[in-house]
Write a protein that holds these residues in place. Structure first.
Motif: not given
Length: 411
Positions: A346-365
């Motif tokens: 794994v070199k990098a993970v892209h889009g995590l900040d955007r994903a957190a804004q879009d669906v972060g409230a639904l994340v449980v694990d």
């Protein structure tokens, strides 16, 4: 059968993986239970939270060998007394466990039933003889027989080992030339036959069922998006599975009925089963495979979140005490699997900040890939995110958003 006040249960696992440890902890949470553990790893590979609580550990060089497993169970019984249950969740262990139970008079799934679930060719023969819908198949021992069968069913087939698990060594091939080439590559023989199945196109699902005394008492189901075979053919695909909240909707009446008959035909008594099935474009259904074990692909955790329970604990209570409390499905839930693109770690993970804004409230694990992490060797990929919401459509859209926004770069 009356359960002892302090039942002695033995759990077998090839490796003390994170998954195996979760099931061990669930067993230890049962009232009065004493746990023995069999594995190929030494006792000090268990974390202290487990090691300090078990009654005994027995190391074997091959946990899948029935004689070695028998020896280990007898050895642990000298420390813990009569064995109430002999359990394991690893697919390849189910027949050896059943054989040792039969030798030692331990209650549990019979050898015949375990073979029905484990041998995929035998399974489909049992299902078809019971009049249940499943893929046409043939266990072939040479290339020519495989090509003949593939021609009979339309030259689009799936090749798999008769005793595979989790889509391991399973792939789809098409056309006479492609099928012949694939068969020559796997080289079937009488000693090592290959299962050839007609390829069924349609939407793929799973159905999880709790049975007690031969009667189905509860079920759950998932939708795979896309199918596991498509995922295996395309290592870059990020996929997801959805547990709809509407698990009792009339549109699932047909698979619930067929599943109950299939489990009866295969010999399920008490346990948790995992069935993979298809709905074709014309609305008809077909069973793909049935496993007499808990599901993988984070489905145990997704079920837990949909019902606000610990489903691992529910499994342990079922297997030890043959009891199951019917849970209320409060949410839809789903898992998105993050898979790397490219080669290497794994070199990098892209889009995590955007994903957190879009669906972060639904994340449980979640388990996110980290830079430097070695690439995964399975279809679950380098990480996952589990979501839930009371509305199934909200979960579906959030999962789609997640797998489109987040990208795992390998290099």
């Amino acid at each position: 059968m009356t359960t002892p006040t302090n039942p002695f249960v033995i759990f077998a696992a090839p490796m003390f993986s994170e998954t195996a440890q979760r099931f061990m902890l669930a067993l230890l949470a049962q009232p009065g239970l004493r746990l023995g553990v069999i594995g190929t790893e030494p006792e000090d590979r268990l974390p202290s939270a487990l090691r300090d609580r078990i009654t005994g550990h027995w190391r074997v060089d091959d946990v899948l060998n029935t004689d070695r497993l028998d020896w280990a169970v007898r050895g642990l019984a000298q420390r813990g007394g009569a064995v109430h249950r002999l359990l394991g969740v690893y697919e390849q262990l189910q027949v050896p466990l059943a054989e040792v139970r039969a030798r030692l008079g331990i209650r549990g799934m019979s050898v015949d039933a375990a073979m029905n679930f484990r041998d995929k060719s035998r399974m489909k023969t049992v299902l078809r003889e019971a009049g249940l819908p499943c893929a046409r198949h043939r266990l072939v021992t040479d290339v020519e027989d495989g090509v003949r069968f593939a021609t009979e069913v339309g030259l689009s087939v799936v090749l798999k080992p008769p005793a595979g698990a989790g889509a391991q060594s399973t792939f789809r091939v098409e056309g006479e030339a492609g099928i012949e080439e694939a068969l020559r590559r796997v080289a079937p023989t009488p000693e090592r036959p290959v299962l050839v199945e007609e390829h069924i196109s349609g939407d793929e699902h799973s159905l999880e069922t709790v049975s007690i005394g031969g009667r189905a008492v509860w079920h759950s189901l998932t939708h795979y998006q896309p199918t596991p075979l498509d995922v295996l053919r395309n290592p870059w695909i990020q996929w997801c599975l959805v547990l709809p909240r509407e698990v009792d909707a009339p549109r699932y009446d047909d698979i619930r009925s067929v599943a109950g008959r299939a489990l009866t035909a295969l010999g399920m008594e008490t346990g948790l089963s995992h069935m993979e099935w298809f709905r074709r474009g014309d609305g008809s259904i077909a069973i793909s495979e049935v496993a007499a074990r808990p599901p993988g692909a984070q489905i145990m955790t997704v079920i837990s979140r949909a019902h606000d329970i610990d489903f691992h604990h529910a499994w342990a209570r079922l297997m030890v005490f043959e009891a199951f409390d019917l849970p209320e499905r409060r949410y839809a839930a789903g898992a998105a699997f993050l898979r790397g693109q490219g080669r290497g770690a794994v070199k990098a993970v892209h889009g995590l900040d955007r994903a957190a804004q879009d669906v972060g409230a639904l994340v449980v694990d979640f388990k996110l890939p980290s830079p430097g992490q070695a690439p995964a060797d399975g279809y679950e990929g380098e990480g996952y995110v589990i979501l839930r919401h009371a509305d199934t459509e909200v979960v579906k859209e959030a999962l789609r958003r997640l797998i489109n926004v987040v990208r795992v770069e390998l290099g």
